[in-house]
Motif scaffolding. Structure first.
Motif, PDB file in Angstrom:
ATOM      1  N   UNK A 111      98.667  82.620  73.834  1.00  0.00           N
ATOM      2  CA  UNK A 111      97.881  83.147  72.718  1.00  0.00           C
ATOM      3  C   UNK A 111      96.461  82.592  72.760  1.00  0.00           C
ATOM      4  N   UNK A 112      95.491  83.482  72.714  1.00  0.00           N
ATOM      5  CA  UNK A 112      94.090  83.081  72.736  1.00  0.00           C
ATOM      6  C   UNK A 112      93.338  83.858  71.650  1.00  0.00           C
ATOM      7  N   UNK A 113      92.590  83.109  70.828  1.00  0.00           N
ATOM      8  CA  UNK A 113      91.819  83.736  69.748  1.00  0.00           C
ATOM      9  C   UNK A 113      90.419  83.116  69.709  1.00  0.00           C
ATOM     10  N   UNK A 114      89.392  83.954  69.640  1.00  0.00           N
ATOM     11  CA  UNK A 114      88.009  83.484  69.648  1.00  0.00           C
ATOM     12  C   UNK A 114      87.357  83.699  68.288  1.00  0.00           C
ATOM     13  N   UNK A 115      86.431  82.818  67.957  1.00  0.00           N
ATOM     14  CA  UNK A 115      85.662  82.920  66.725  1.00  0.00           C
ATOM     15  C   UNK A 115      84.265  82.359  66.975  1.00  0.00           C
ATOM     16  N   UNK A 116      83.349  82.635  66.078  1.00  0.00           N
ATOM     17  CA  UNK A 116      81.961  82.172  66.228  1.00  0.00           C
ATOM     18  C   UNK A 116      81.768  80.834  65.524  1.00  0.00           C
ATOM     19  N   UNK A 124      73.440  86.396  53.080  1.00  0.00           N
ATOM     20  CA  UNK A 124      74.345  85.748  54.030  1.00  0.00           C
ATOM     21  C   UNK A 124      74.690  86.688  55.180  1.00  0.00           C
ATOM     22  N   UNK A 125      74.969  87.957  54.868  1.00  0.00           N
ATOM     23  CA  UNK A 125      75.322  88.895  55.937  1.00  0.00           C
ATOM     24  C   UNK A 125      74.119  89.239  56.815  1.00  0.00           C
ATOM     25  N   UNK A 126      72.929  89.191  56.249  1.00  0.00           N
ATOM     26  CA  UNK A 126      71.727  89.382  57.076  1.00  0.00           C
ATOM     27  C   UNK A 126      71.644  88.290  58.122  1.00  0.00           C
ATOM     28  N   UNK A 127      71.967  87.073  57.718  1.00  0.00           N
ATOM     29  CA  UNK A 127      71.961  85.933  58.648  1.00  0.00           C
ATOM     30  C   UNK A 127      73.087  86.037  59.676  1.00  0.00           C
ATOM     31  N   UNK A 128      74.287  86.294  59.211  1.00  0.00           N
ATOM     32  CA  UNK A 128      75.457  86.230  60.090  1.00  0.00           C
ATOM     33  C   UNK A 128      75.720  87.521  60.867  1.00  0.00           C
ATOM     34  N   UNK A 129      75.385  88.662  60.253  1.00  0.00           N
ATOM     35  CA  UNK A 129      75.697  89.946  60.875  1.00  0.00           C
ATOM     36  C   UNK A 129      74.469  90.698  61.374  1.00  0.00           C
TER      37      UNK A 129
END
Length: 275
Positions: free
Chosen positions: A114-119, A18-23
């Motif tokens: 307030x501003x917060x970003x995510x993928x 999973x981390x190979x895919x996401x990170x």
């Protein structure tokens, strides 16, 4: 087992994949219980929280978009930072089923100043080849960008057969079968994926156990309803609703207590105490 639960199982048992895919690299993160963030629960049904010495990774797997997702990302980020301010926080929302809703493209939580970003990852836009490189990603391949989902499932099935570890092979097969149900007919899935392989999986065993529990629950409710009707006659809807909400253990207790309940008022009191 729900689609979200299957994704959580994959993320927690195939973390490096999973981390190979996401990170972009395999990182052996450890599971973080939602209760470790703060005392109050935090979306335990859909949250996957993983961490190592330097990173806190939060993954939300969602079948359908929900308006509160951006706030949930902000809420989790604040909790994670408060708990371990020295760690970076990485957040990813993975949408599993194709949707035209604008919500699946929302990557920012904004309110006042307030501003917060995510993928955000819309899995149907990801190339299927990306999910056929590692065992833990195979269950997602049929949901990805492909012109022929049946052919993709067949290819995945052949790759599953080549997994050497029996337990892992069964887990991947069962997870693939469940997620494929979002986009393919269940009879087709059963024809492509071998049930004897899936039986080796803890995922499959959990599904069977859940089905058996539901069967016993249904039988227990049917028996309790007949006995209650025989003793008290037709019951008001609010009482029926409470009986239907009882667990299997509580239904068994009700059967034992039934003849000690003198009237409907006593029944209502008993149900109130066992909700």
């Amino acid at each position: 087992m729900s689609y979200d639960s299957v994704c959580k199982f994959i993320a927690e048992n195939f973390t490096a994949d999973i981390t190979t895919w996401l990170l972009g690299e395999p990182v052996e993160l450890v599971r973080l219980e939602p209760s470790e963030l703060v005392s109050s629960p935090i979306y335990a049904d859909t949250l996957v929280a993983l961490e190592d010495r330097n990173l806190s990774l939060h993954i939300e797997f969602q079948v359908e978009p929900k308006p509160d997702i951006p706030f949930r990302m902000l809420d989790y980020a604040v909790r994670a930072i408060r708990r371990t301010p020295e760690k970076a926080v990485r957040q990813v929302v993975v949408y599993l089923r194709r949707s035209r809703s604008p919500l699946v493209r929302q990557t920012v939580s904004e309110r006042d100043s307030t501003r917060h970003e995510f993928q955000v990852i819309r899995i149907w836009e990801e190339p299927s080849s990306r999910f056929r490189e590692l065992p833990g990603l195979l269950p997602f391949a049929v949901l990805s960008e492909t012109r022929d989902r049946e052919r993709t499932l067949q290819q995945v099935s052949r790759q599953i057969e080549d997994i050497g570890d029996r337990g892992q092979r069964g887990d991947v097969a069962a997870s693939t079968a469940i997620l494929a149900g979002l986009v393919l007919d269940k009879d087709l899935i059963r024809n492509v994926l071998r049930e004897d392989v899936m039986k080796e999986s803890v995922v499959y065993q959990d599904i069977v156990a859940t089905a058996e529990e539901r069967g016993r629950q249904k039988e227990g409710l049917s028996f309790a309803s007949r006995m209650l009707k025989r003793r008290f006659g037709e019951l008001p809807p609010e009482i029926v609703q409470k009986v239907e909400g009882l667990s299997l253990a509580s239904l068994e207790q009700l059967g034992e207590a039934l003849f000690d309940l003198s009237d409907r008022a006593a029944l209502a009191t008993w149900l109130q105490e066992h909700q």
